[in-house]
Design a protein around this motif. Structure first.
Motif, PDB file in Angstrom:
ATOM      1  N   ARG A   1       0.876  -1.298   0.280  1.00 33.00           N
ATOM      2  CA  ARG A   1       0.050   0.173   0.366  1.00 33.00           C
ATOM      3  C   ARG A   1       0.797   1.393  -0.268  1.00 33.00           C
TER       4      ARG A   1
ATOM      5  N   GLU B   1      -2.698   9.820  -0.259  1.00 40.48           N
ATOM      6  CA  GLU B   1      -2.327   9.914   1.169  1.00 40.48           C
ATOM      7  C   GLU B   1      -3.087   8.357   2.166  1.00 40.48           C
TER       8      GLU B   1
ATOM      9  N   ALA C   1       0.916   7.211   2.177  1.00 39.46           N
ATOM     10  CA  ALA C   1       1.148   8.164   3.345  1.00 39.46           C
ATOM     11  C   ALA C   1       0.815   7.647   4.334  1.00 39.46           C
ATOM     12  N   ILE C   2      -0.422   7.169   4.243  1.00 38.38           N
ATOM     13  CA  ILE C   2      -0.904   6.180   5.493  1.00 38.38           C
ATOM     14  C   ILE C   2      -0.375   5.199   6.073  1.00 38.38           C
ATOM     15  N   ALA C   3      -0.556   4.460   4.675  1.00 36.16           N
ATOM     16  CA  ALA C   3       0.335   2.846   5.131  1.00 36.16           C
ATOM     17  C   ALA C   3       2.132   3.216   5.365  1.00 36.16           C
TER      18      ALA C   3
ATOM     19  N   THR D   1       3.242   5.423   7.626  1.00 30.75           N
ATOM     20  CA  THR D   1       3.249   5.718   8.509  1.00 30.75           C
ATOM     21  C   THR D   1       2.914   5.093   9.589  1.00 30.75           C
TER      22      THR D   1
ATOM     23  N   ARG E   1      -3.318  10.775  10.137  1.00 27.80           N
ATOM     24  CA  ARG E   1      -2.579  10.239   9.287  1.00 27.80           C
ATOM     25  C   ARG E   1      -1.494   8.878  10.032  1.00 27.80           C
ATOM     26  N   ARG E   2      -1.321   9.778  11.599  1.00 28.67           N
ATOM     27  CA  ARG E   2      -0.552   8.109  12.567  1.00 28.67           C
ATOM     28  C   ARG E   2      -2.131   7.251  13.152  1.00 28.67           C
TER      29      ARG E   2
ATOM     30  N   LEU F   1      -4.731   6.902  11.506  1.00 26.06           N
ATOM     31  CA  LEU F   1      -5.561   6.460  10.623  1.00 26.06           C
ATOM     32  C   LEU F   1      -4.523   5.297  10.139  1.00 26.06           C
ATOM     33  N   ALA F   2      -3.256   5.430  10.417  1.00 21.83           N
ATOM     34  CA  ALA F   2      -2.135   3.894  10.429  1.00 21.83           C
ATOM     35  C   ALA F   2      -2.429   3.304  11.336  1.00 21.83           C
TER      36      ALA F   2
ATOM     37  N   LEU G   1      -5.299   1.003  10.303  1.00 28.20           N
ATOM     38  CA  LEU G   1      -5.152   0.232   9.312  1.00 28.20           C
ATOM     39  C   LEU G   1      -3.827  -0.705   9.974  1.00 28.20           C
TER      40      LEU G   1
END
Lengths: 489, 912
Positions: free
Chosen positions: A464, A470, A473-475, A477, B741-742, B744-745, B748
């Motif tokens: 990913r 984005e 980028a999340i992946a 992170t 973002r963190r 969501l990371a 995830l």
């Protein structure tokens, strides 16, 4: 021509002439004045009063025996040039010579919020530095025996500066002890409701800096040593050229009998630079506050003191942007030379002599790094070390990061930046860097025979993490988080 | 493992019961309370309960037949057959296990071998032993239990088998895997609520709140600055408006002043025009005045001349008229005298005629008196005749013609009655006869007619007797009576009048009439003579004669001449005529004389009048002339003599001309000023001025308002405030971006970990679920399937999915109906048994004790399909039911347990 001031000593020193050649208009005046009465005489004094330069009855200068080699302007108006030279001071009746030394400065931007700096203490320090800078200007004025100071706009960052800023500014201006002629610029324009009209400012100015004269109307002002032609801004964005009135024959003819140098004070962009020359960082200035100096009658004005462009810049024979004396933003381009004030020696009908005097204290650095691999991180550290040393609270840095770093290196980078963030007055980070786990890091995550779940998750994240989205980028992170968790377990 | 047979002795109600099972499908039938469930329990105890069990479990097995319970079981595992015998006698209980063709084991050894064979714990307590193979024993009333519990009980074995079956034995999460999964799950839970919402105390929520407040602050700073900008703009507009207006107003002021000056100039001119106009009028009046005087004088002079000219002829005429008047007067006097003479003669003639007339009258009166005397004599004669006649009349009876008429009427009536009677009666007349004819009593004579009015006998001779009956009946009698009445009435009347007959009465009446007529005639004659007035008239006539005689005497005396009286009437008349003629002549002469006198008098009067008139006119003319002359003189005195006047008039005319020229000049100047435009111009300028002032006022107000708004107290720099707010907002956005973002990371990671865990779990559950689904499809169609969650090494949330039910959504086991629960549970049990059968050489028994009490007959039929399928797939199906006919189509061996079975073998019902 801009480099001439710096060249003088060198050229003068090469000049073998033993005495000034008094052939110019100034010279004739002196001679006439002297000839009117046998009791009259003229002395030229160097800054060192112990070594006067005498003039004979023909007004030819005679170098005292112990004076340094002559410092005579080689070209025109030798006498005036001689007086104008650094360290030479006309002590004779000045209305005959009317050679004027003054400081040209602009764009103080007092009270600038520095909103980008989030630490209130650092922000306050930056603001305070701008007040402190006024003391340096005062010192320079004293040192160079300036007769007055011209401020070509934007002394304050806003037309609604706070009382604290106003009070501090007035206090610092009072220390200068020479007349200060100031016009409003676009930031501190003189329109209705501006601080110039405020009772508080007037009280403070009267109490603390009676030497300050704010020129709010475009009308000639005969000062002791010069005739000033202020072109104040009455609004933030003026679509008319504030120097327009200077083209009028009546204005050109005004005080024509006077020998005082005629000094224009204006604020705005000049046509010669195009609209792109606007030096405001909010980008709203395009097309406004344009000055067309080419339309001024030739020879009508001896010096044009400009403000708005924050770098020191000569744009015509006698037209200069002083630039801001203390940087308030990261310079745009290599030829941008901010952090100075100008010492100007002007004479009616002669080209002004200009010398820049550095006044900036804070270091505004810019660095751009593109990470090719994790070794480039070490290079960055070295560069920063070289630039900033062990200092704290004296520098600002605009750091542009590009390329990619591994997970481990990214964490190290973060630690490094954390340090500099604390040490620097401001670290402006433009981070386009991508976290890209190294092959080893990837392998360590995705090929974990003992932890099938982690390996599977990491593999999916790696898939990913590709691309600019984005989600990617999340992946990335997430990969960092996973990596960090594994490291800490 | 398959059960082959079971023998129960002294086990509760069973004294001795042996059942042989079909290796694949067995249906054990029997009514309620025949011991089916006891049989199921006994088999379970035999397999799993230690023989030395004591206490409640042991007591529950005991039979009321006495003796210790014994269970003998034959079963096979793979090809190996075993004979198991347990005798439950408490501490002395015995177990023996004998594999076919092998060494027999007993006691603990046997128990241990059993536990090994059946993969259960050897050391399990009695209570735990009751739970062994619970997934294969479907106790009565427990068929609807959640099979996940059974699965969990068999978890390890099941997982081991499933792992081998799925080929995923190597993929088991490590401890670190679990730890990280847990860490991320916890971190995620700490950040997020349900859905995307951040938890209140999470960093994400804080960052969001920070951004929201930063946005708010930026908005408010922006609004404040906008306010200032607008005020600034307003101020600029107002200022430039004011400048424009100032220019406009000054222009207007100039225009107004110009207009005002013009107005003043015009007023001066108009005043001048007024005075000049007055001058002009004055000059004109002066000229007129002089001219009028001149005209008057001229007119007077003309009139004087005219009057003088008129007076001369009038004088001549006057003298002529005087003479004429004198002549006329004299003529009139003569005529008067003539007239008077004639008049005298007329009087005399009239007197004579009057005397003649008097004579004539006297003669007449005399004659009248004599005539009257004659008539009186005649009257006296008539009176004597009348007396005679009246005496004759009085001698006759008084029969009036009316009486005669009455009598005649009666006579007529009598005659009519007699005629009537006769008409009715028969008339008999003897014309000729020789014999006497007697009618009634009366004898008839020839030629004499007899009237018969009643039945009467007619006798002729002596022999002939006839009865004659006249017609008419009773009327005859009436007629005869009426005739008699009329006769009587007439007689009576005649008697009353005193006459004999009607004719006598008539005669008397005629005589009376003649006498009366003569009386009347004489009376009329007397009346004609005027009997009553005659005497009076005679008296009067005598008096008249006397008067006439007096008249004559008087007139004769008046004539004063002796007159002779005429002898008779003729003479009198002649005299009268003569005198009358004379009078007429004289009167004519008088008339003529009078006319002549009147004409003369009139002529004299006319002449006098003409004279008077002419004299008056003449006098008037003279007066007029003198008046005119006086006027003329006065005018001259007033206006001067002719030369002076002419000079004055010329001067006045000249002045008039010059003044008029001045006026014309002034008017031309006024017209050049265009006075008609001035008022509108001034009004327009006033309007414009007022409007500009109003706008100026408005702009000043606007400016003042803007100035007020712009006035800041210096406590805040709105530009700086906005810059700071904006930077704070950008920072907050950045921070939120990073935090989100963190977050969501982390989410995830959590999702991925959970997903991977699920994938692993699915690998375990898949064989089980696939098997169970196969069974369910037999019940619910080809698309039905089962799902189960395998989490934390536990099965849970068994879900059934049927396309035709609940729109294909998964329905949790607990939410299924009782019947469906039973069916799904059985499917799971079968699937588990199938999976686990691998540990028991490919087969396991599944014992169902009245399992499908909630299934409808159709479902029971399909359940048989399912059970049959299980048997086909290697399981041993043993069904105990009180309604064995329900399983008729299973194709199983049917065995019947007799009610209250006490001994002996069960009778085999035979396989269908």
């Amino acid at each position: 021509m801009g480099g001439e001031v710096a060249l003088w000593p060198g050229r003068l020193s090469r000049e073998p002439s033993p005495a000034p050649q008094c052939t110019g208009r100034g010279h004739r005046r002196v001679r006439d004045w002297v000839s009117q009465s046998p009791t009259r005489s003229v002395r030229l004094l160097t800054s060192d009063a112990a070594r006067p330069l005498a003039l004979d009855r023909h007004c030819n200068g005679h170098r005292p025996l112990d004076s340094p080699p002559n410092r005579v302007h080689p070209t025109r108006s030798p006498l005036a040039a001689a007086l104008a030279l650094s360290g030479v001071w006309a002590f004779a009746p000045s209305h005959l010579f009317m050679i004027t030394r003054f400081i040209h400065t602009a764009d103080w931007q007092l009270g600038k919020p520095f909103a980008g700096v989030h630490d209130p203490a650092k922000r306050a320090a930056l603001q305070q530095e701008r007040i402190a800078m006024l003391a340096r200007i005062a010192a320079a004025a004293r040192e160079h025996q300036a007769e007055f100071v011209v401020v070509a706009g934007d002394a304050f960052d806003s037309p609604h500066a706070t009382k604290a800023t106003v009070a501090a500014a007035c206090s610092a201006l009072g220390v200068m002890h020479v007349p200060i002629y100031l016009i409003p610029g676009n930031h501190d324009h003189g329109g209705p409701g501006s601080l110039w009209e405020q009772a508080f400012f007037r009280r403070e100015a009267a109490a603390l800096c009676p030497n300050l004269q704010v020129l709010l109307t475009p009308a000639p002002l005969e000062a002791d040593k010069a005739i000033l032609f202020p072109c104040p801004l009455r609004r933030r964005h003026d679509s008319t050229d504030t120097t327009q009135w200077l083209r009028s024959p009546e204005v050109v003819e005004a005080f024509s009998s006077s020998d005082k140098p005629r000094i224009v004070i204006a604020h705005g962009s000049t046509q010669s630079f195009g609209s792109g020359f606007s030096d405001d960082d909010d980008g709203e200035e395009a097309g406004h506050n344009l000055l067309d100096l080419t339309r001024l009658p030739p020879g009508a004005y001896d010096y044009i003191a400009l403000g708005d462009w924050h770098g020191t810049k000569q744009i015509a024979a006698s037209a200069w942007y002083a630039g801001t004396p203390e940087l308030d933003r990261f310079p745009k381009g290599a030829d941008h030379d901010p952090g100075n004030i100008l010492l100007v020696v002007a004479e009616r009908g002669a080209a002004a002599q200009v010398r820049r005097i550095p006044t900036a204290r804070l270091g505004w650095h810019q660095l751009s790094v593109s990470f090719a691999d994790d070794h480039s991180f070490a290079q960055l550290a070295t560069q920063l070390e070289t630039r900033l040393g062990q200092r704290a609270g004296e520098d600002l840095l605009r750091l542009e990061l590009d390329g990619s770093l591994g997970l481990e290196a990214t964490t190290r980078l973060e630690h490094l930046l954390e340090s500099y963030e604390a040490r620097l007055v401001r670290l402006k980070l433009i981070n386009r860097m991508v976290i890209a786990p190294s092959t080893e890091e990837l392998a360590a995550l995705t090929t974990r025979a003992s932890d099938p779940l982690i390996a599977r998750v990491a593999t999916k994240l790696v898939a990913r993490a590709e691309g600019e989205s984005e989600e990617a980028a999340i992946a990335r992170t997430a990969l960092r988080e996973l990596h960090a968790q594994i490291q800490s377990s | 493992m398959r059960l082959l047979s079971a023998t129960l002795r002294n086990y509760r109600l069973h004294r001795d019961l042996k059942i042989e099972f079909d290796p694949e499908r067995t249906v054990v039938g029997g009514p309620n309370e025949c011991g089916k469930s006891t049989l199921v329990e006994a088999i379970h105890r035999g397999l799993f309960m230690r023989a030395k069990v004591t206490g409640a479990h042991h007591a529950a097995m005991k039979s009321f037949h006495g003796g210790n319970p014994e269970v003998d079981l034959a079963f096979e595992i793979g090809r190996q057959r075993y004979q198991l015998r347990k005798r439950f006698s408490g501490q002395s209980g015995t177990t023996s296990l004998t594999p076919a063709g092998g060494r027999s084991l007993s006691g603990e050894q046997a128990e241990a071998e059993l536990a090994r064979l059946f993969c259960v714990s050897c050391d399990a307590s009695a209570k735990a032993a009751c739970e062994h193979w619970a997934h294969l024993w479907v106790w009565q009333g427990q068929s609807g239990q959640d099979p996940a519990e059974h699965a969990n009980r068999q978890r390890d074995t099941l997982l081991q088998r499933l792992g081998e079956g799925g080929g995923a034995a190597a993929i088991m999460q490590s401890e670190l895997d679990s730890q990280l999964a847990k860490t991320f799950a916890e971190a995620c839970t700490a950040i997020f609520k349900q859905g995307d919402k951040a938890k209140a105390d999470s960093e994400l929520a804080r960052a969001e709140a920070e951004l929201s407040s930063a946005l708010e602050r930026e908005q408010s700073a922006l609004a404040r600055l906008d306010l200032l900008k607008h005020a600034f703009q307003d101020h600029g507009e107002a200022t430039s408006t004011l400048i424009t207006l100032q220019h406009d107003l000054s222009k207007l002021r100039t225009e107004m002043e110009t207009a005002e000056i013009k107005a003043l100039r015009l007023a001066d001119l108009q005043r001048l025009e007024g005075s000049q106009q007055a001058d002009t009028q004055e000059a004109e009046m002066a000229v007129n005045e002089l001219q009028r005087a001149e005209d008057q004088i001229t007119a007077l002079r003309r009139k004087i001349a005219h009057a003088t000219a008129e007076i001369a002829p009038r004088e001549t005429e006057l003298s002529r008229l005087t003479a004429a008047a004198e002549q006329a007067r004299m003529d009139a006097e003569i005529a008067q005298k003539e007239c008077d003479a004639v008049q005298t003669e007329v009087v005399e003639a009239r007197q004579k005629r009057d005397l003649a007339l008097a004579h004539l009258a006297l003669i007449g009166q005399l004659r009248q008196r004599d005539e009257l005397n004659g008539r009186v004599q005649q009257l006296r004669k008539i009176d004597a005749t009348l007396t005679t006649l009246r005496a004759a009349l009085a001698k006759l009876p008084v029969i009036e013609p009316a009486d005669v008429k009455r009598l005649e009427k009666m006579e007529t009536e009598r005659g009519e009655a007699e005629a009537t009677l006769r008409a009715m009666a028969a008339g008999i007349e003897l014309l000729e006869g020789d014999q006497p004819v007697t009618l009634g009593q009366e004898r008839l004579a020839v030629g004499k007619q007899q009237i018969v009015t009643e039945d009467t006998e007619l006798i002729v001779g002596s022999t002939l007797r006839l009865r004659i009956s006249p017609g008419g009946g009773s009327s005859l009698a009436i007629a005869r009576r009426e005739t008699q009445d009329a006769q009587a009435k007439l007689r009576k009347t005649l008697d009353a009048l005193g006459v004999a007959s009607v004719s006598a009465a008539g005669e008397i009446a005629t005589q009376r009439k003649e006498l009366s007529t003569r009386i009347d005639w004489e009376t009329t004659k007397r009346n004609d003579l005027g009997a009553d007035e005659l005497e009076q008239k005679l008296g009067t006539a005598i008096a008249a004669v006397i008067a006439a005689e007096a008249e004559v005497a008087r007139r004769a005396a008046a004539l004063d001449l002796s007159s002779r009286a005429p002898s008779d009437e003729g003479a009198a008349r002649t005299e009268h005529q003569r005198t009358e003629t004379r009078l007429a002549e004289m009167e004519l002469a008088d008339k003529r004389a009078r006319a002549k006198r009147d004409t003369a008098a009139k002529a004299a009067a006319e002449a006098a009048e003409a004279l008077t008139r002419t004299r008056t006119t003449f006098d008037q003319q003279l007066r007029v002339q003198s008046d005119l002359q006086a006027q003329e003189k006065l005018l001259r005195e007033n206006h001067g003599e002719d030369a002076v006047r002419a000079e004055r008039l010329a001067a006045a005319i000249k002045r008039k001309g010059s003044v008029a020229a001045e006026l014309t000049e002034t008017r031309k100047a006024i017209s050049l000023e265009q006075p008609e435009h001035l008022k509108p111009t001034q009004a327009r300028l006033k309007r414009a001025w007022e409007d500009a002032q109003r706008r100026q006022h408005e702009a000043e107000q606007k400016k003042a308002v803007a100035e007020h708004a712009l006035r800041t107290d210096g406590s805040l720099d709105p530009e700086a405030d906005l810059a700071v707010a904006r930077a704070a907002r950008v920072a907050a956005q950045d921070r939120l971006g990073n935090v989100r973002r963190r977050a969501l990371a982390i989410r995830l990671l959590d999702e991925l970990f959970r997903g991977e865990q699920q994938t692993l779990a699915d690998q375990f559950t898949r064989p089980l679920i696939d098997r169970a689904s196969v069974y369910l499809r037999a019940l619910y169609g080809p698309d039905a399937r089962l799902e189960v969650t395998f989490e934390n090494r536990a099965f849970s949330q068994l879900r059934l999915i049927r396309p035709q039910v609940a729109a294909g959504a998964a329905v949790l086991f607990d939410h299924l109906s009782g019947g469906t629960k039973e069916q799904v549970a059985i499917a799971m049990r079968l699937a588990m048994a199938e999976v686990l059968a691998a540990n028991h050489e490919g087969s396991l028994p599944l014992i169902l004790d009245d399992a499908f009490v909630n299934a409808d007959p159709d479902r029971v039929l399909r359940l048989q399909t399912m059970l049959d399928l299980a048997a086909t797939r290697g399981l041993q199906i043993i069904v105990l039911t009180c309604t064995p006919s329900d399983y008729a189509s299973l194709g199983a061996r049917h065995i019947k347990v007799p009610p209250k079975s006490t001994n002996g073998r069960l009778e085999e019902m035979g396989a269908s």
